[in-house]
Design a protein around this motif. Sequence first.
Motif, PDB file in Angstrom:
ATOM      1  N   ASP A  26      53.949  -3.990  22.541  1.00 51.97           N
ATOM      2  CA  ASP A  26      53.533  -2.937  21.616  1.00 51.97           C
ATOM      3  C   ASP A  26      52.587  -1.936  22.280  1.00 51.97           C
ATOM      4  N   ASN A  27      52.694  -1.864  23.620  1.00 51.46           N
ATOM      5  CA  ASN A  27      51.987  -0.844  24.419  1.00 51.46           C
ATOM      6  C   ASN A  27      50.467  -0.973  24.381  1.00 51.46           C
ATOM      7  N   LYS A  28      49.968  -2.181  24.276  1.00 51.76           N
ATOM      8  CA  LYS A  28      48.528  -2.411  24.374  1.00 51.76           C
ATOM      9  C   LYS A  28      48.179  -2.812  25.800  1.00 51.76           C
ATOM     10  N   GLN A  30      45.884  -4.566  28.456  1.00 52.34           N
ATOM     11  CA  GLN A  30      44.971  -5.692  28.465  1.00 52.34           C
ATOM     12  C   GLN A  30      44.470  -5.960  29.876  1.00 52.34           C
TER      13      GLN A  30
END
Length: 295
Positions: A26-28, A30
């Motif tokens: 979801d394009n996060k 980290q």
Amino acid sequence: MLDDPNFPHNGLNILIAKSLVTVSNDNKIQMHDLLQEMGREVVRQECIKEPGKRSRLWYHEDVYHAPITISPNHKRTDAIEGISLNLSKRRDMQLNSCAFAKMSNLRMLKFYMPEHNSVPIMSSKVHLSEGLDCLPEGLRYLHWHEYPLKTLPSDFDLENIIELNLPYSKVEQIWEGKKEAFKLKYIDLHHSHNLHRIPEPSEVPHLERISLSNCASLPYNLPYLQNFSNLGFLSLSNCESLSCFRRNIHFKSPIKIDCSWCVNLKEFPQISGNVVELKLWSTPIEEVPSSIVAN
């Protein structure tokens, strides 16, 4: 937040290849906790005894002792480029009206409150009893939970602002009169109950996302909405004052629209463009426009 739109993509690819960061489905983005702590220690070593001479501030005690809380006569703090403060971890903070006047290189300012079940765990502890005279013209990211004033400073230069988040704020309008914020792409004003005016499309022609959920004082018909042609996300959920749209709407980009719990919204306009998601839960609307059904 960078001027070159290609740099983040190229830079991220290098970091991913070196296993320094990961990007989820979801394009996060980290980062490992140990890597984050190492980066913070590098910044701390920039000036151990004087936090105001570091490029970034995030620890609540450092922010408290930095010269943003004292008189406007303090020395310049050009070194500070970013401030990120978890408001739940510190005591009340009274800001001077000129608190940011001498932070000419500040690009990111974030006063945030953690949430539980989408509800802040407590009220903000940042106070502006004397108002706020200015914000740095180089500011690109502004997030201020429960921003306590009716508007942003009148002389705030909006040339560089890209993302503006003022959730649970007391703003009635983001700025007074007409201004130009041509780089502004994201606006989040959810739960700003006094908001009654949003910028006109000519002021923010590149706006891609706007969240106005639970903004109870918005105009009943949002007269400018048909002209935000670049929007990809629009949230108006729980806007009880919204009862109609003035005219049909055209969007150039694929868009997600959330009008759920708009209890007085009885009809939805014809929309030309690609509506990829439309939420109308708990509204009186009985029929979706043919243009949306066709999509």
